[in-house]
Design a protein around this motif. Structure first.
Motif, PDB file in Angstrom:
ATOM      1  N   ALA A   1     102.331  70.901  25.498  1.00 52.16           N
ATOM      2  CA  ALA A   1     100.999  71.040  25.065  1.00 52.16           C
ATOM      3  C   ALA A   1     101.041  72.446  24.376  1.00 52.16           C
ATOM      4  O   ALA A   1     100.438  72.717  23.395  1.00 52.16           O
ATOM      5  N   TYR A   2     101.939  73.346  24.711  1.00 55.40           N
ATOM      6  CA  TYR A   2     102.231  74.669  23.994  1.00 55.40           C
ATOM      7  C   TYR A   2     102.624  74.433  22.635  1.00 55.40           C
ATOM      8  O   TYR A   2     102.252  75.232  21.674  1.00 55.40           O
ATOM      9  N   HIS A   3     103.552  73.362  22.462  1.00 54.44           N
ATOM     10  CA  HIS A   3     104.100  73.304  20.881  1.00 54.44           C
ATOM     11  C   HIS A   3     102.919  72.766  20.180  1.00 54.44           C
ATOM     12  O   HIS A   3     102.670  73.107  19.025  1.00 54.44           O
ATOM     13  N   LEU A   4     102.216  71.566  20.566  1.00 52.63           N
ATOM     14  CA  LEU A   4     101.022  71.136  19.958  1.00 52.63           C
ATOM     15  C   LEU A   4      99.948  72.239  19.784  1.00 52.63           C
ATOM     16  O   LEU A   4      99.486  72.219  18.373  1.00 52.63           O
ATOM     17  N   GLU A   5      99.488  73.013  20.444  1.00 55.16           N
ATOM     18  CA  GLU A   5      98.635  74.214  20.383  1.00 55.16           C
ATOM     19  C   GLU A   5      99.310  75.034  19.119  1.00 55.16           C
ATOM     20  O   GLU A   5      98.617  75.589  18.293  1.00 55.16           O
ATOM     21  N   ASN A   6     100.591  75.638  19.048  1.00 57.17           N
ATOM     22  CA  ASN A   6     101.170  76.545  18.238  1.00 57.17           C
ATOM     23  C   ASN A   6     101.046  75.662  16.916  1.00 57.17           C
ATOM     24  O   ASN A   6     101.204  76.446  15.940  1.00 57.17           O
TER      25      ASN A   6
ATOM     26  N   HIS B   1      99.033  73.368  15.617  1.00 56.53           N
ATOM     27  CA  HIS B   1      97.614  73.498  15.050  1.00 56.53           C
ATOM     28  C   HIS B   1      97.355  74.855  14.622  1.00 56.53           C
ATOM     29  O   HIS B   1      96.757  75.031  13.528  1.00 56.53           O
ATOM     30  N   ARG B   2      97.703  75.931  15.298  1.00 56.95           N
ATOM     31  CA  ARG B   2      97.320  77.458  14.879  1.00 56.95           C
ATOM     32  C   ARG B   2      98.179  77.532  13.570  1.00 56.95           C
ATOM     33  O   ARG B   2      97.444  78.374  13.125  1.00 56.95           O
ATOM     34  N   ALA B   3      99.234  77.160  13.538  1.00 60.97           N
ATOM     35  CA  ALA B   3     100.337  77.585  12.485  1.00 60.97           C
ATOM     36  C   ALA B   3      99.751  76.456  11.272  1.00 60.97           C
ATOM     37  O   ALA B   3     100.308  76.808  10.242  1.00 60.97           O
ATOM     38  N   GLY B   4      98.786  75.700  11.178  1.00 56.45           N
ATOM     39  CA  GLY B   4      98.369  74.794  10.249  1.00 56.45           C
ATOM     40  C   GLY B   4      98.765  73.752  10.077  1.00 56.45           C
ATOM     41  O   GLY B   4      98.465  72.682   9.057  1.00 56.45           O
TER      42      GLY B   4
ATOM     43  N   PRO C   1     105.759  82.598  15.928  1.00 52.03           N
ATOM     44  CA  PRO C   1     104.683  82.139  15.070  1.00 52.03           C
ATOM     45  C   PRO C   1     105.268  81.203  14.197  1.00 52.03           C
ATOM     46  O   PRO C   1     105.760  81.582  13.241  1.00 52.03           O
ATOM     47  N   LEU C   2     104.914  79.912  14.311  1.00 53.16           N
ATOM     48  CA  LEU C   2     105.616  79.035  13.410  1.00 53.16           C
ATOM     49  C   LEU C   2     105.138  79.018  12.094  1.00 53.16           C
ATOM     50  O   LEU C   2     105.628  78.526  11.036  1.00 53.16           O
ATOM     51  N   ALA C   3     103.803  79.812  12.013  1.00 55.05           N
ATOM     52  CA  ALA C   3     103.512  80.036  10.349  1.00 55.05           C
ATOM     53  C   ALA C   3     104.467  80.749   9.746  1.00 55.05           C
ATOM     54  O   ALA C   3     104.327  80.996   8.447  1.00 55.05           O
ATOM     55  N   GLU C   4     105.375  81.277   9.970  1.00 58.79           N
ATOM     56  CA  GLU C   4     106.261  82.386   9.688  1.00 58.79           C
ATOM     57  C   GLU C   4     107.304  81.488   8.963  1.00 58.79           C
ATOM     58  O   GLU C   4     108.178  81.914   7.921  1.00 58.79           O
TER      59      GLU C   4
ATOM     60  N   GLY D   1      93.647  68.387  17.726  1.00 59.09           N
ATOM     61  CA  GLY D   1      93.344  68.764  16.307  1.00 59.09           C
ATOM     62  C   GLY D   1      94.303  68.277  15.559  1.00 59.09           C
ATOM     63  O   GLY D   1      94.331  68.778  14.189  1.00 59.09           O
ATOM     64  N   LEU D   2      95.136  67.147  16.125  1.00 58.42           N
ATOM     65  CA  LEU D   2      96.190  66.982  15.231  1.00 58.42           C
ATOM     66  C   LEU D   2      96.323  65.288  15.112  1.00 58.42           C
ATOM     67  O   LEU D   2      95.525  64.558  16.032  1.00 58.42           O
ATOM     68  N   THR D   3      96.817  64.666  14.153  1.00 57.12           N
ATOM     69  CA  THR D   3      97.458  63.531  14.307  1.00 57.12           C
ATOM     70  C   THR D   3      98.981  63.257  14.653  1.00 57.12           C
ATOM     71  O   THR D   3      99.864  63.621  14.097  1.00 57.12           O
TER      72      THR D   3
END
Length: 224
Positions: free
Chosen positions: A35-40, A42-45, A116-119, A71-73
């Motif tokens: 769940a932590y991965h899925l939330e991260n 989603h947070r990263a887009g 932060p995966l968005a990086e 909020g994912l597929t």
């Protein structure tokens, strides 16, 4: 860009916890590790996620469903008998690439991190097939995995090696000519390193490999 969570391992080092529960569904801080991965993500887009599974995989599908709650597929790549990491990725490639998108993110299901995966951005260069996130060596893995060079590339040998976090951006050409019997990802990456086609990103924040019941308990205490 799509993402893949590697979740097909049997978790033998986590027994007896994994005799009835797949490792990604083991809880720390009141929620499953995955769940932590899925939330991260989603947070990263990220919005499209592929999860491979084998051991007790139906439990993962039942727990996560289509991913709507995050909020994912979510789509699944079942393996039956678990493939090694590179083989599992190759099998999932049709779900991860196409439509002009050749890069994808891969993250091990049995880690926890504040990275932060968005990086992670796709390298805008044709001479790179992989971008790996590396971190300072934990006590249980003091020798590290790969050496980060001054030019940003990674080498399999060298002084001051760092630990591969299990987070990476990979290009589909890294797997050219391979099938789902490809084995582990490490040798595939090392071959690309010899050609100078793997880059590294040093994460200096928090990271844990949740490979034993003791580390799971440590993470639970930390998060609570």
């Amino acid at each position: 860009m799509k993402a893949m969570i590697l979740a097909a391992g049997k978790g033998e080092r986590m027994r007896p916890l994994t005799l009835t529960t797949p490792k990604p569904l083991l809880e720390a801080g009141g929620k499953p590790l995955i769940a932590y991965h899925l939330e991260n993500l989603h947070r990263a887009g990220f919005r499209d996620v592929v999860i491979n599974h084998a051991w007790l995989g139906q439990q993962i599908e039942q727990a996560l469903g289509t991913g709507e709650a995050f909020g994912l597929t979510i789509r699944y790549s079942p393996e039956g008998e678990p493939l090694e990491t590179a083989g599992g990725i190759v099998r999932a490639l049709p779900l991860l690439t196409g439509g002009g998108e050749d890069w994808f993110l891969v993250i091990n299901g049995d880690i926890w991190t504040d990275f932060p995966l968005a990086e992670l951005q796709s390298p805008a260069t044709p001479d790179c097939d992989a971008l790996l996130v590396v971190t300072d060596n934990p006590a249980h893995h003091s020798d590290g995995d790969f050496a980060l060079q001054k030019d940003g590339t990674l080498a399999s040998e060298g002084k001051d090696k760092l630990t591969f976090t299990g987070i990476s951006l990979l290009h589909r050409r890294l797997f050219t000519g391979l099938d789902d019997s490809a084995g582990k990802l490490g040798p595939v990456l090392r071959r690309a390193m010899v050609a100078g086609r793997v880059r590294g990103l040093h994460h200096r924040g928090q990271w844990m490999d949740i490979g034993t019941p003791e580390r799971l308990a440590e993470l639970d205490r930390k998060l609570r």
